[in-house]
Design a protein around this motif. Structure first.
Motif, mmCIF file in Angstrom:
data_model
loop_
_atom_site.group_PDB
_atom_site.id
_atom_site.type_symbol
_atom_site.label_atom_id
_atom_site.label_comp_id
_atom_site.label_asym_id
_atom_site.label_seq_id
_atom_site.Cartn_x
_atom_site.Cartn_y
_atom_site.Cartn_z
ATOM 1 N N ILE A 73 22.280 75.444 56.961
ATOM 2 C CA ILE A 73 22.390 76.648 57.383
ATOM 3 C C ILE A 73 21.782 77.704 58.238
ATOM 4 N N PHE A 74 20.371 76.756 58.448
ATOM 5 C CA PHE A 74 19.545 77.515 59.446
ATOM 6 C C PHE A 74 20.002 77.567 60.717
ATOM 7 N N THR A 75 20.614 76.572 61.205
ATOM 8 C CA THR A 75 21.220 76.454 62.502
ATOM 9 C C THR A 75 22.664 77.382 62.763
ATOM 10 N N LEU B 255 16.855 87.838 61.081
ATOM 11 C CA LEU B 255 16.004 87.714 59.791
ATOM 12 C C LEU B 255 16.337 86.490 59.016
ATOM 13 N N GLY B 256 17.164 85.500 59.795
ATOM 14 C CA GLY B 256 17.691 84.442 58.771
ATOM 15 C C GLY B 256 16.718 83.214 58.795
ATOM 16 N N GLN B 257 17.031 82.174 59.877
ATOM 17 C CA GLN B 257 16.066 81.106 59.916
ATOM 18 C C GLN B 257 14.349 81.602 60.113
ATOM 19 N N GLY B 258 13.861 80.595 59.324
ATOM 20 C CA GLY B 258 12.280 81.050 59.050
ATOM 21 C C GLY B 258 11.449 80.630 60.461
ATOM 22 N N PHE B 259 11.474 81.380 61.284
ATOM 23 C CA PHE B 259 10.412 81.204 62.405
ATOM 24 C C PHE B 259 10.002 82.722 62.870
ATOM 25 N N ASN C 264 16.478 74.749 46.218
ATOM 26 C CA ASN C 264 15.666 73.639 47.009
ATOM 27 C C ASN C 264 16.076 73.760 48.600
ATOM 28 N N TYR C 265 14.968 73.090 49.260
ATOM 29 C CA TYR C 265 14.879 73.252 50.495
ATOM 30 C C TYR C 265 16.042 71.959 51.167
ATOM 31 N N ASP C 266 16.713 72.136 52.078
ATOM 32 C CA ASP C 266 17.834 71.413 52.462
ATOM 33 C C ASP C 266 17.576 69.855 52.623
ATOM 34 N N HIS D 29 7.425 79.075 47.127
ATOM 35 C CA HIS D 29 8.756 78.412 47.230
ATOM 36 C C HIS D 29 9.609 79.125 48.315
ATOM 37 N N ASN D 30 10.419 78.322 49.149
ATOM 38 C CA ASN D 30 11.337 78.766 49.822
ATOM 39 C C ASN D 30 12.729 78.493 49.130
ATOM 40 N N PRO D 31 13.442 79.275 48.718
ATOM 41 C CA PRO D 31 13.609 80.573 49.231
ATOM 42 C C PRO D 31 12.964 81.793 48.459
ATOM 43 N N VAL E 278 3.940 73.938 52.527
ATOM 44 C CA VAL E 278 3.865 74.410 53.811
ATOM 45 C C VAL E 278 3.889 75.861 54.011
ATOM 46 N N TYR E 279 3.859 76.580 53.036
ATOM 47 C CA TYR E 279 3.528 78.049 53.054
ATOM 48 C C TYR E 279 2.315 78.132 52.250
ATOM 49 N N GLU E 280 1.384 77.331 52.107
ATOM 50 C CA GLU E 280 -0.038 77.281 51.170
ATOM 51 C C GLU E 280 -0.991 78.561 51.919
ATOM 52 N N GLY F 258 3.032 74.686 61.668
ATOM 53 C CA GLY F 258 4.169 75.425 62.146
ATOM 54 C C GLY F 258 4.306 76.668 61.605
ATOM 55 N N LYS F 259 4.124 76.710 60.229
ATOM 56 C CA LYS F 259 3.946 78.027 59.562
ATOM 57 C C LYS F 259 2.431 79.011 59.678
ATOM 58 N N THR F 260 1.612 77.950 59.891
ATOM 59 C CA THR F 260 0.315 78.632 59.828
ATOM 60 C C THR F 260 -0.198 79.236 61.063
ATOM 61 N N PHE G 52 7.227 83.620 53.953
ATOM 62 C CA PHE G 52 7.431 84.709 54.693
ATOM 63 C C PHE G 52 8.967 85.379 54.538
ATOM 64 N N PHE G 53 9.321 85.019 53.109
ATOM 65 C CA PHE G 53 10.855 85.260 52.807
ATOM 66 C C PHE G 53 10.808 86.056 51.899
ATOM 67 N N MET G 54 11.678 87.178 51.965
ATOM 68 C CA MET G 54 11.863 88.078 50.833
ATOM 69 C C MET G 54 13.334 88.255 50.208
ATOM 70 N N VAL H 243 20.345 87.633 49.131
ATOM 71 C CA VAL H 243 20.061 87.059 50.192
ATOM 72 C C VAL H 243 18.799 87.006 50.688
ATOM 73 N N ARG H 244 18.201 86.178 51.722
ATOM 74 C CA ARG H 244 16.997 85.908 52.008
ATOM 75 C C ARG H 244 16.814 86.406 53.404
ATOM 76 N N PHE H 245 15.839 87.306 53.548
ATOM 77 C CA PHE H 245 15.228 87.813 54.692
ATOM 78 C C PHE H 245 13.850 87.169 55.355
HETATM 79 N N1 GLN Z 1 12.309 76.370 57.310
HETATM 80 C C1 GLN Z 1 13.088 77.233 57.775
HETATM 81 C C2 GLN Z 1 13.799 78.072 56.833
HETATM 82 O O1 GLN Z 1 13.946 77.767 55.546
HETATM 83 C C3 GLN Z 1 14.100 76.549 58.705
HETATM 84 C C4 GLN Z 1 13.881 75.291 59.336
HETATM 85 C C5 GLN Z 1 14.824 74.741 60.114
HETATM 86 O O2 GLN Z 1 15.605 75.282 60.590
HETATM 87 N N2 GLN Z 1 15.311 73.505 59.619
HETATM 88 O O3 GLN Z 1 14.419 78.961 57.257
#
Ligand code: GLN
Ligand code: PMP
Length: 389
Positions: A14-16, A30-34, A119-121, A173-175, A204-206, A235-237, A319-321, A368-370
């Motif tokens: 979904i992120f891609t 404001l989708g993919q987490g970066f 859960n994370y994909d 927790h993501n999301p 990863v979001y510790e 990556g997150k930190t 970093f998600f709301m 939805v997740r921002f």
């Molecule tokens: N973890 C990131 C997110 O939740 C995306 C990582 C990815 O694109 N594989 O948005």
């Protein structure tokens, strides 16, 4: 060509998909987490220095010494567990590889693995590639009284069978942004007591956590740590999601199995990046200041959203709301996310994508997740667009 897919029902993440859609529609992503801002120039200089100093050949398979030392010291000072850097810490190609290698190393055909949904994909494909059976347990969704998701430990306990090999958790927790409390860890301890169940904790979001108590790592509880793969990511930190440097701390017996897989998945990960991160992370302010840095962004997004018809939810970590859009539409989440990109030029992630059946009613809470790992300008421009709705 006659191919038998190992993952027949898996498409592109979904992120891609959403990032591509954002590009195609010139939407604010404001989708993919970066982060959309650069890492600290000092860290970038350290990579150059490492390259010029000749750190350009295969590093030691489990990770360069200085980086495993820094990880050991960080975990020891924050969570009071002393992992042996030689036998219990492995540097991986992001948390993604650590998750895949952990699962492949211990899950056998027919083993059940409990996953907390949403859960994370990457979790379920990893379990299935190992021949395991994912057993999903849904979190309790937000209610009128409480606007956060919670793990229902009674349901987790009820999902345990003689075949349960592993429980996978992810906090912050993501999301949903949910974080662990002491009582969550007590419950988890009770569930595994008297069993051989192993644990995988995706942390990863510790360092992106806003509670007074801070992050509660599974590493901080001896009864949990002694059977856990504790996974994190630089990556997150350090705002370097594209570098894909993560790590896994686990007792020696688990690490031994993990490394057997790691050495044949990737063998090792880029040397100059490891040297630079070791140098940079030896200064604890680089991660201890992160909550303050992200709190400003979180609050900017929350204030902005409260001026729109979205209803922002509390965000104790990540970093998600999440935001409720029921005042705008009753579309299912995926459809709403696409509509928002196309019609209003702002891209978000449907929370339903983190469920096994994204179209099911139980997966659609009108949320939805921002991602707020963005510059003030990006956040402000997105809010301006959302205010038009
Ligand atoms: N973890 C990131 C997110 O939740 C995306 C990582 C990815 O694109 N594989 O948005
Ligand atoms: N776990 C979770 C919960 C994540 O959100 C992410 C991603 N961004 C990962 C794992 C993967 O981390 P990495 O990019 O270090 O592989």
């Amino acid at each position: 060509m006659l191919l038998t897919s190992k993952l027949p029902d898996i498409g592109t993440t979904i992120f891609t998909v959403m990032s591509k859609m954002a590009l195609d529609h010139n939407a604010i992503n404001l989708g993919q987490g970066f982060p959309d801002f650069n890492a600290d120039p000092r860290l970038l200089e350290l990579v150059n220095e490492a390259m010029l100093a000749g750190h350009n050949q295969y590093p030691y398979m489990p990770g360069v010494d200085s980086l495993r030392e820094v990880i050991r010291d960080k975990v020891s000072s924050l969570y009071k567990r002393n992992y042996n850097k030689d036998t219990e810490i492995t540097v991986t190609s992001g948390a993604t590889e650590a998750i895949m290698a952990s699962v492949l190393s211990i899950v056998n055909t027919g083993d059940e693995v409990i996953v907390i949904e949403p859960n994370y994909d990457s979790y379920v494909p990893a379990i299935r590639l190992a021949g395991g059976v994912p057993v999903r347990v849904s979190m309790d969704p937000p209610s009128n009284l409480d606007d956060t998701f919670h793990v229902n430990w009674d349901r987790v306990s009820a999902a345990v069978t003689k075949k349960t090999k592993l429980i996978m958790v992810n906090f912050p927790h993501n999301p949903t942004g949910a974080v662990l409390t002491d009582s969550d860890l007590n419950e988890l301890e009770k569930i595994i007591a008297g069993t051989d169940i192993l644990l995988l904790s995706d942390e990863v979001y510790e360092h992106i956590i806003f509670t007074a108590q801070g992050h509660l790592s599974l590493a901080s509880r001896p009864k949990l740590a002694e059977r856990s793969f504790v996974i994190s990511s630089f990556g997150k930190t350090t705002h370097t999601t594209g570098w894909k440097i993560g790590y896994c701390c686990a007792p020696e017996a688990l690490t031994k199995e993990l490394r057997k897989i790691h050495q044949f998945l990737v063998f090792t990960v880029p040397s100059p990046l490891q040297h630079a991160l070791a140098n940079y992370t030896s200064d604890s302010s680089t991660y201890l200041n992160l909550p303050e840095f992200y709190k400003t962004k979180r609050d900017r997004l929350a204030t902005g959203l409260s001026r729109t018809r979205f209803k922002p939810y509390a965000c104790p970590g990540t970093f998600f709301m999440l935001a409720d859009y029921s005042a705008i539409s009753d579309m299912p989440e995926a459809e709403f996310a696409m509509w928002l990109t196309k019609e209003h030029g702002v891209t978000v992630i449907p929370v339903s994508a983190f469920y096994a059946s994204p179209d099911a009613i139980e997966a659609n809470h009108g949320l939805v997740r921002f991602c707020f790992a963005k510059t003030d300008d990006t956040l402000d421009r997105a809010i301006e667009r959302l205010m038009q709705i």
